[in-house]
Design a protein around this motif. Structure first.
Motif, short mmCIF file in Angstrom:
data_model
loop_
_atom_site.label_atom_id
_atom_site.label_comp_id
_atom_site.label_asym_id
_atom_site.label_seq_id
_atom_site.Cartn_x
_atom_site.Cartn_y
_atom_site.Cartn_z
N ARG B 39 -1.65 2.64 1.10
CA ARG B 39 -1.02 2.09 2.20
C ARG B 39 0.18 2.79 2.66
O ARG B 39 1.38 2.47 2.69
CB ARG B 39 -0.32 0.67 1.70
N PRO B 40 -0.16 3.97 3.34
CA PRO B 40 1.04 5.03 3.67
C PRO B 40 1.52 4.28 5.06
O PRO B 40 0.74 3.54 5.57
CB PRO B 40 0.20 6.36 4.15
N GLY B 41 2.72 4.69 5.34
CA GLY B 41 3.48 4.18 6.84
C GLY B 41 4.64 3.27 6.43
O GLY B 41 4.93 2.48 7.24
N HIS B 42 4.58 2.83 5.14
CA HIS B 42 5.37 1.68 4.92
C HIS B 42 6.47 2.22 3.83
O HIS B 42 7.32 1.41 3.13
CB HIS B 42 4.74 0.40 4.25
N ALA B 43 6.75 3.41 3.77
CA ALA B 43 7.81 4.01 2.82
C ALA B 43 9.16 3.62 2.95
O ALA B 43 10.05 3.20 2.21
CB ALA B 43 7.76 5.52 2.74
N GLU B 45 10.08 0.99 4.03
CA GLU B 45 10.15 -0.52 3.72
C GLU B 45 10.06 -0.64 2.06
O GLU B 45 9.96 -1.57 1.69
CB GLU B 45 9.32 -1.39 4.28
N VAL B 47 7.58 0.99 0.23
CA VAL B 47 6.47 0.72 -0.19
C VAL B 47 5.83 2.08 -0.71
O VAL B 47 5.66 2.76 0.23
CB VAL B 47 5.37 0.08 0.74
N PRO B 49 3.13 5.08 -1.24
CA PRO B 49 1.70 5.29 -0.71
C PRO B 49 0.46 4.74 -1.27
O PRO B 49 -0.35 4.30 -0.84
CB PRO B 49 1.62 6.75 -0.32
N THR B 147 -6.80 -7.76 0.74
CA THR B 147 -5.77 -6.38 1.17
C THR B 147 -4.46 -7.13 0.87
O THR B 147 -4.14 -8.15 1.33
CB THR B 147 -6.25 -6.00 2.41
N LEU B 149 -1.10 -5.32 2.91
CA LEU B 149 -0.55 -4.28 3.97
C LEU B 149 -2.04 -3.41 4.17
O LEU B 149 -1.68 -2.26 4.02
CB LEU B 149 0.55 -3.54 3.04
N GLY B 150 -2.92 -4.04 4.34
CA GLY B 150 -4.24 -3.12 4.59
C GLY B 150 -4.65 -2.32 3.79
O GLY B 150 -5.76 -1.55 4.01
N LEU B 160 2.29 -3.99 -6.10
CA LEU B 160 1.32 -4.41 -4.83
C LEU B 160 -0.11 -4.63 -5.31
O LEU B 160 -0.26 -3.41 -5.95
CB LEU B 160 1.82 -3.80 -3.65
#
Lengths: 223, 321
Positions: B39-43, B45, B47, B49, B147, B149-150, B160
């Motif tokens: 789930r890259p793209g939420h660091a 926040e 989260v 990867p 899922t 966060l996708g 998670l």
């Protein structure tokens, strides 16, 4: 290559207070003078994310940009200084316009100790903590855990010498120069002032984190 | 003419409860998790990867099973997994890649790195790999847990995604992809992960300096890039902990900053940590170098505790403006 000779892959620009350090072939760490600059730049770069940037990660005094591949990063390079070092009126654009209000019941496990250490009394600690406007600077430790700057210096105390095994979700806490809300029950070494019923992390929400870098926050005492 | 008489309908029949096609876990082995591309793209926040540590092996397993690379596979640490395919539904293609383990399907030896048909009711058993650490099992249709966060990946740092597999779990499967697996796969090159490094033949990965190689005391970079590092037992999906000569840093703790997968952090104790997919997104100890090639990260994912690793100086990063 001897790093002792100087930061490898570092570009400097005294005029904008920006320093750029390579992070592998497709990443850069941009050092900035102040967190608002990082939060502002993060929002400007957010437009690039998805297409070319995999991650845009504000730090306390930095911004990490990770591109999909080196070519994507190269396309961004000419704009790095422009975006990160952009001149702006003081205070403009560095936080959300209206502070997010977090209601807090000031009855935390460390409130009494803090009242004594600071000499403020319990009501004084609550009034001092809730009298400041905070700003999300960077996230870490757990999903939705955002470090907030703006803590009055009278409340700046180190972490507990022994962390707790369980800090309840919603705990409003302080450590060093930061305040934060624990998104869920975890171990933790911050000093607990109180609790909020606001869910700061919900993976079903978009975005899932209520408090993010750049978010302005005010804590409101609950009666 | 009266109105038609409606026959009594009786009670609504209760459908037989069914979980649908899936894998039933008989034995999860030491540690098996669901993994996809993370789930890259939420660091920003907080989260990590996450995602499969050995991405080439994850992708290969999916290709062999006829899946999209985004389908979730099982990441099996040091073998020991036993699962039964439950119907209803047709036989499904499965494939095991990564660390080579003995594989039994329905009690019969089956090949690795090739599609294998499994009928409902048959059990797959993975033995202990001869070398390497992480094997990947893809099933046609993919592991179809919910899922977050996708992504379906288990993130052992943040919690998670689904918890690690336990005996008795039922893992739903997605609808099998139409048609046979794509023909003409050339898997020879990817078939076997890099042999686990030994003192005589250490694994070697490329290390790029940065962002803070200057945080090392004089001579530290040379030590980092010449020592034979031993993978410590405390290594996990968060990071590979390396034991060797103590590195000294000159900067101590920094204002926390973002960290990349493959970053080599030097904590005060001087024993470096190479961050893997479940790494913390920010940290205050200096990161002095980065292992960023996917093939190199896959090599790191296959190193068992006790393996020997060398960090060779990689190509210099491109010049900055």
């Amino acid at each position: 290559m001897t790093p002792g000779a100087g930061p490898v892959g570092t570009g400097g620009d005294a005029g904008t207070g920006v320093r750029i350090r390579a992070v592998g072939a497709a990443g850069v760490l941009v050092e900035v003078d102040d967190p608002p600059a990082a939060a502002l730049a993060a929002r400007q770069f957010a437009g690039e994310s998805g297409a070319t940037l995999v991650e845009v990660v504000p730090g306390a005094r930095s911004l990490l940009l990770l591109a999909r591949d080196p070519a994507d990063l190269d396309r961004l390079r000419p704009r790095l200084h422009e975006l990160v070092g952009a001149r702006r009126p003081p205070g403009a654009g560095d936080t959300t316009p209206e502070p997010l209000e977090i209601p807090v019941r000031y009855d935390g496990a460390d409130l009494h100790d803090l009242a004594e250490r600071t000499g403020l009394g319990e009501d004084g600690v609550a009034a001092t903590h809730s009298g400041s406007t905070y700003r999300g600077v960077f996230s870490g430790f757990a999903p939705g855990f955002c470090y907030l700057e703006g803590l009055p210096s009278v409340l700046a105390l180190p972490r507990l010498p022994e962390p707790r095994q369980v800090v309840p979700a919603g705990s409003v806490a302080i450590a060093g120069c930061y305040s934060a809300v624990y998104p869920r029950s975890t171990p933790g070494g911050w000093r607990l002032l109180g609790r909020t019923a606001v869910e700061v992390w919900d993976p079903e929400r978009r975005p899932p984190a209520l408090i993010r870098p750049g978010t302005a926050v005010r804590f409101v005492p609950e009666r | 003419m009266g109105t038609a008489r409606c026959p009594a309908l009786g009670p609504t029949p209760t459908p037989t409860p069914t979980l649908g096609p899936g894998l039933v876990v008989l034995d999860p082995g030491r540690l098996t998790t669901v993994q996809d591309l993370g789930r890259p793209g939420h660091a920003h926040e907080g989260v990590p990867p996450s995602g499969a540590l050995d991405l080439p092996s994850h992708r290969l397993a999916n290709r062999l099973a006829g899946n999209d690379p985004t389908a979730a596979t099982l990441e099996i640490t040091l073998g020991g997994l036993a699962v039964t395919l439950e119907g209803p539904g047709p036989a499904r293609a499965i494939a095991v890649t990564g660390a080579p383990t003995p594989l039994l399907v329905g009690g019969q030896p089956a090949p690795l790195y090739l599609p294998v048909g499994v009928r409902p009711g048959e059990t797959l058993v993975l033995g202990t790999p001869g070398h390497g650490l992480r094997s990947y099992l893809a099933v046609a249709g993919g592991i179809a847990v919910a899922t977050t966060l996708g992504s379906r990946s288990t993130d052992l740092l943040s919690g998670l995604g689904p918890p690690p597999l336990r005996a008795g779990d039922h893992l739903p499967l997605g609808p099998p992809p139409p048609g046979p697996p794509p023909p003409g796969l050339d898997v020879a090159a990817a078939a076997s992960p890099a042999a686990a490094g030994t003192a005589a033949r250490p694994s070697v990965v490329a290390l790029h300096p940065g962002p803070r190689p200057d945080a090392l005391a004089p001579g530290g970079w040379e030590t980092l890039t010449s020592a034979a590092w031993v993978v410590a037992p405390a290594s996990n999906r968060v990071g590979l902990r390396l034991a060797g000569p103590a590195l000294r840093t000159v900067s101590g703790e920094l204002p926390p900053e973002g960290m990349a997968t493959g970053g080599v952090q030097v904590p005060p104790g001087g024993q470096p940590v190479v961050f893997l997919a479940d790494h913390p997104v920010t940290g205050g100890y200096p990161v002095v170098g980065v292992v960023d090639a996917e093939a190199d990260l896959a090599r790191l994912a296959q190193l068992r505790p006790g393996s020997v690793l060398r960090l060779a100086v990689g190509a210099s990063p491109p010049a900055t403006p």
